[in-house]
Design a protein around this motif. Structure first.
Motif, PDB file in Angstrom:
ATOM      1  N   TYR A 125      -0.064   7.605   3.592  1.00  0.00           N
ATOM      2  CA  TYR A 125       0.884   8.190   4.541  1.00  0.00           C
ATOM      3  C   TYR A 125       0.993   7.283   5.753  1.00  0.00           C
ATOM      4  O   TYR A 125      -0.009   6.946   6.371  1.00  0.00           O
ATOM      5  CB  TYR A 125       0.375   9.571   4.959  1.00  0.00           C
ATOM      6  CG  TYR A 125       1.192  10.269   6.022  1.00  0.00           C
ATOM      7  CD1 TYR A 125       2.574  10.355   5.925  1.00  0.00           C
ATOM      8  CD2 TYR A 125       0.578  10.854   7.129  1.00  0.00           C
ATOM      9  CE1 TYR A 125       3.319  11.007   6.897  1.00  0.00           C
ATOM     10  CE2 TYR A 125       1.311  11.519   8.102  1.00  0.00           C
ATOM     11  CZ  TYR A 125       2.686  11.592   7.983  1.00  0.00           C
ATOM     12  OH  TYR A 125       3.413  12.243   8.937  1.00  0.00           O
ATOM     13  N   ALA A 145       1.532  14.261   1.813  1.00  0.00           N
ATOM     14  CA  ALA A 145       0.895  13.040   1.311  1.00  0.00           C
ATOM     15  C   ALA A 145      -0.412  13.387   0.603  1.00  0.00           C
ATOM     16  O   ALA A 145      -0.728  12.829  -0.450  1.00  0.00           O
ATOM     17  CB  ALA A 145       0.641  12.070   2.459  1.00  0.00           C
ATOM     18  N   ARG A 195      -3.719  16.393   6.169  1.00  0.00           N
ATOM     19  CA  ARG A 195      -4.521  15.983   5.003  1.00  0.00           C
ATOM     20  C   ARG A 195      -5.870  16.683   5.010  1.00  0.00           C
ATOM     21  O   ARG A 195      -6.325  17.180   3.985  1.00  0.00           O
ATOM     22  CB  ARG A 195      -4.785  14.466   5.024  1.00  0.00           C
ATOM     23  CG  ARG A 195      -3.582  13.568   4.976  1.00  0.00           C
ATOM     24  CD  ARG A 195      -4.001  12.158   4.541  1.00  0.00           C
ATOM     25  NE  ARG A 195      -3.930  12.138   3.109  1.00  0.00           N
ATOM     26  CZ  ARG A 195      -3.138  11.305   2.402  1.00  0.00           C
ATOM     27  NH1 ARG A 195      -2.409  10.392   3.010  1.00  0.00           N
ATOM     28  NH2 ARG A 195      -3.120  11.373   1.097  1.00  0.00           N
ATOM     29  N   SER A 220       6.764   8.923   7.750  1.00  0.00           N
ATOM     30  CA  SER A 220       7.522   9.734   8.709  1.00  0.00           C
ATOM     31  C   SER A 220       8.172   8.810   9.733  1.00  0.00           C
ATOM     32  O   SER A 220       7.581   7.829  10.184  1.00  0.00           O
ATOM     33  CB  SER A 220       6.641  10.797   9.373  1.00  0.00           C
ATOM     34  OG  SER A 220       5.877  10.271  10.420  1.00  0.00           O
ATOM     35  N   GLY A 274       4.297  16.126   6.781  1.00  0.00           N
ATOM     36  CA  GLY A 274       4.153  14.820   6.141  1.00  0.00           C
ATOM     37  C   GLY A 274       2.726  14.546   5.712  1.00  0.00           C
ATOM     38  O   GLY A 274       2.468  14.107   4.579  1.00  0.00           O
ATOM     39  N   SER A 275       1.800  14.801   6.594  1.00  0.00           N
ATOM     40  CA  SER A 275       0.392  14.560   6.310  1.00  0.00           C
ATOM     41  C   SER A 275      -0.102  15.467   5.178  1.00  0.00           C
ATOM     42  O   SER A 275      -0.833  15.039   4.279  1.00  0.00           O
ATOM     43  CB  SER A 275      -0.406  14.775   7.608  1.00  0.00           C
ATOM     44  OG  SER A 275      -1.776  14.669   7.407  1.00  0.00           O
ATOM     45  N   SER A 317       2.578   7.331   9.346  1.00  0.00           N
ATOM     46  CA  SER A 317       3.190   8.276  10.278  1.00  0.00           C
ATOM     47  C   SER A 317       3.876   7.537  11.417  1.00  0.00           C
ATOM     48  O   SER A 317       3.453   6.457  11.815  1.00  0.00           O
ATOM     49  CB  SER A 317       2.118   9.199  10.840  1.00  0.00           C
ATOM     50  OG  SER A 317       1.080   8.428  11.380  1.00  0.00           O
ATOM     51  N   VAL A 346       4.216   8.139   1.388  1.00  0.00           N
ATOM     52  CA  VAL A 346       4.976   9.068   2.234  1.00  0.00           C
ATOM     53  C   VAL A 346       5.080   8.432   3.614  1.00  0.00           C
ATOM     54  O   VAL A 346       4.118   7.827   4.082  1.00  0.00           O
ATOM     55  CB  VAL A 346       4.260  10.435   2.324  1.00  0.00           C
ATOM     56  CG1 VAL A 346       5.017  11.390   3.242  1.00  0.00           C
ATOM     57  CG2 VAL A 346       4.088  11.050   0.932  1.00  0.00           C
TER      58      VAL A 346
END
Ligand SMILES: Cc1cc2nc3c(=O)[nH]c(=O)nc-3n(C[C@H](O)[C@H](O)[C@H](O)COP(=O)(O)OP(=O)(O)OC[C@H]3O[C@@H](n4cnc5c(N)ncnc54)[C@H](O)[C@@H]3O)c2cc1C
Lengths: 246, 317
Positions: A138, A131, B101, A174, A127-128, A140, A172
């Motif tokens: 993002y 994004a 990231r 999660s 996810g990170s 989370s 994004v």
């Protein structure tokens, strides 16, 4: 709203884990695969609920081989509209994120959903990474998501509490426990899922940055030491003097 | 150079940051380089990180409430400016949100949730738990710059040096897109992922009204309370206490399980605990196989007895 839900397969939670090829490859034989629980129970269901409230579409995306189609069909049966499978055996979080990013860039989605982690590699990394690749905010480990117009209110788990924030789409997110309640697909959903589009997409080229050296199984625990239930002073003594944990 | 991201909450560091700096200093020593720490926003006494082995402590001013885009941009720019070879951060809600990231920004290979110092013999190899604690994987990171996150309780913080001076680092802070409205935390309780002592209870408790003795044990020990999944699902206990494969994974020094059968999904999240005590009335409960100490008996008799014994011990020590 255009919603994209990333789903992953994971070994059933009761699976016994073993490895082949000199302990370098996870042995999938005899393993029952399921949709990763965080994807199925929370992220997918919340996306469907938002669509039910505000209209739009829910697209599923999976990176994996044709054997994953069963899992994808289940997601369609729960209520997604269509699905894409990027035809590649995912080797790492990075290459998985790169595949999804390439797909998502084509679709201009308002919200991209994932589960907070997969229960096999427990990385919580995709996810990170995704994004960043999409240059989106993002959120989370979200436990709450409400959308009004293009503004979302979210709540996410932090150490010993929660954080509430606002942001605009696209982003994004999660999903953690609490974002939605699990839905069981019904007969009608299962029938309809058979006719929903499942597009197979060729992967983009990616380079791996990590290599698996090997896997190990944890050593066997030494036998349990039973303590007389009448004598809890003895347990306290053992914890203090032998285990040295108190 | 090794760069540790020293995250702070309300200007304070958590133990996980001291662990990460200790880890960074040890890694730096074996790589023949030094360890630095970078802090963001207003931090009280950032120089204390020197005590745990940071040769230098940097601060980037002007960083406000959490936004993963802002934090990862600042951290990646700091790593570039300081020419960091390895970037280390704790596994935490912040760490998990920025980890991927930062790695993407730096074009760095990454492994999250590392649980031991790297093996530098013929590469940069790190280990982490996979399959929810059912196995351990070793990965080699093959890129010049590496990003890793460190599991809590991997190694104890070691005070080896003296406080460092804090240097300002000039890095552009992008505008946040996420507007944090409210942060709710329960003060005074050590969150489960960081807890060294955990007292956990399951369906054997019969109902939420019986939890007084579990809370009492936690108070005597200074432990954090946890529970099995059905207990959280039925609302006997809050969700954040749910441990296991689909809850929080923990690795405390001591895990006391009361009236929990020890299903495979429960064990997956707790079997990395250093010492496990199981209290259960069923000799066939699978948890006994994963336990170091077992007490076979009715929890409603055993727990009050254990609490008395703990009180006696605490009074004497
Ligand atoms: C996909 C999936 C994911 C799951 N994830 C998790 C997870 O993350 N975490 C989790 O915990 N579970 C999880 N589960 C559920 C798990 O399979 C078990 O059902 C659950 O852990 C059982 O909880 P329990 O031990 O509290 O209850 P039970 O299994 O009912 O056990 C209660 C125990 O208490 C004992 N007991 C009863 N009365 C007394 C007494 N008076 N004195 C002493 N002992 C007593 C009994 O002997 C028994 O061993 C998951 C299940 C699935 C299918």
């Amino acid at each position: 709203m255009k919603l994209l839900v990333c789903v992953s397969k994971a070994p059933d939670t009761t699976s016994k884990i073993s490895f082949t090829d000199n302990n370098t490859v996870f042995d999938e034989s005899g393993i029952q695969f399921i949709m990763n629980p965080y994807d199925e129970w929370y992220s997918l269901v919340r996306a469907i609920e938002l669509k039910e409230q505000a209209g739009g579409t829910v697209t599923l995306v999976n990176v994996g081989p044709a054997s994953n189609d069963v899992i994808i069909r289940k997601g369609l049966a729960i209520g997604a509209d269509d699905a894409a499978r990027i035809d590649m055996d995912p080797k790492s979080a990075l290459s998985t994120a790169q595949q999804i990013a390439a797909f998502a860039k084509e679709g201009s989605y308002d919200i991209v959903f994932l589960g907070k982690e997969t229960i096999d590699y427990n990385g919580a990394e995709v996810g990170s990474m995704l994004a960043e690749m999409l240059d989106m905010p993002y959120i989370s480990f979200a436990t709450k998501l409400d959308v009004a117009g293009n503004t979302a209110t979210v709540s996410r788990d932090i150490e010993g509490g929660s954080e509430i924030a606002e942001l605009e789409t696209p982003f994004v997110i999660s999903a953690a426990k609490g974002l939605a309640e699990q839905r069981i697909p019904n007969m009608r959903g299962i029938m309809m899922a058979k006719r929903k589009p499942l597009n197979v997409i060729a992967p983009v080229e990616v380079a791996e940055q990590i290599k698996t050296v090997q896997f190990e199984l944890p050593g066997e625990k030494s036998a349990v030491k039973m303590v007389d239930p009448e004598n809890m002073d003895e347990l306290v003594r053992l914890l203090h003097e032998e285990a040295k944990v108190i | 150079m090794i760069l540790v991201f020293a995250e702070s909450t309300k200007g304070q560091f958590k133990k996980s940051v001291f662990e990460a700096v200790t880890y960074g200093a040890k890694l730096a020593a074996s790589m023949g380089t030094t360890c630095a720490a970078v802090t963001m926003g207003e931090v009280s006494d950032a120089g204390q990180l020197g005590i745990y082995g940071a040769a230098k402590v940097y601060n980037v001013a002007g960083v406000g409430a959490f936004d993963s885009q802002v934090y990862s941009s600042v951290l990646a720019d700091a790593a570039k400016q300081l020419e960091a070879q390895v970037v280390i951060m704790p596994v935490s809600s912040t760490g998990k949100a920025i980890f991927g990231r930062v790695a993407v920004r730096l074009g760095a290979g990454c492994v999250s949730g590392v649980n031991a110092l790297p093996n530098l013999d013929g590469g940069f190899k790190v280990k982490k738990n996979v399959f929810s604690g059912k196995a351990v994987a070793e990965y080699e990171i093959t890129t010049p710059v590496k990003v890793i996150s460190l599991m809590g309780n991997t190694l104890p913080p070691e005070s080896t040096g003296a406080a460092a001076t804090v240097e300002a680092l000039d890095i552009a802070v992008p505008a946040a897109k996420v507007r944090v409205k409210e942060v709710k935390t329960i003060d005074g309780i050590v969150p489960l992922p960081e807890a060294e002592l955990v007292v956990s209870a399951g369906r054997g408790m019969k109902g939420p009204e019986n939890w007084g003795m579990i809370e009492e044990m936690a108070t005597i020990l200074g432990a954090t309370t946890a529970c099995s999944r059905p207990v959280a699902d039925t609302g006997w206990r809050p969700h954040h206490e749910h441990v296991g494969q689909t809850g929080v994974a923990i690795l405390p020094n001591l895990y006391i399980a009361v009236g929990i059968s020890g299903a495979i999904q429960h064990l997956a999240g707790v079997n990395q605990s250093k010492v496990i005590v199981v209290i259960n009335k069923d000799p066939e409960a699978p948890f006994f196989k994963a336990a170091d100490y077992g007490v076979l008996g009715d929890l409603f008799e055993v727990v009050p007895r254990l609490n008395e014994a703990l009180k006696k011990y605490k009074a004497a020590n």
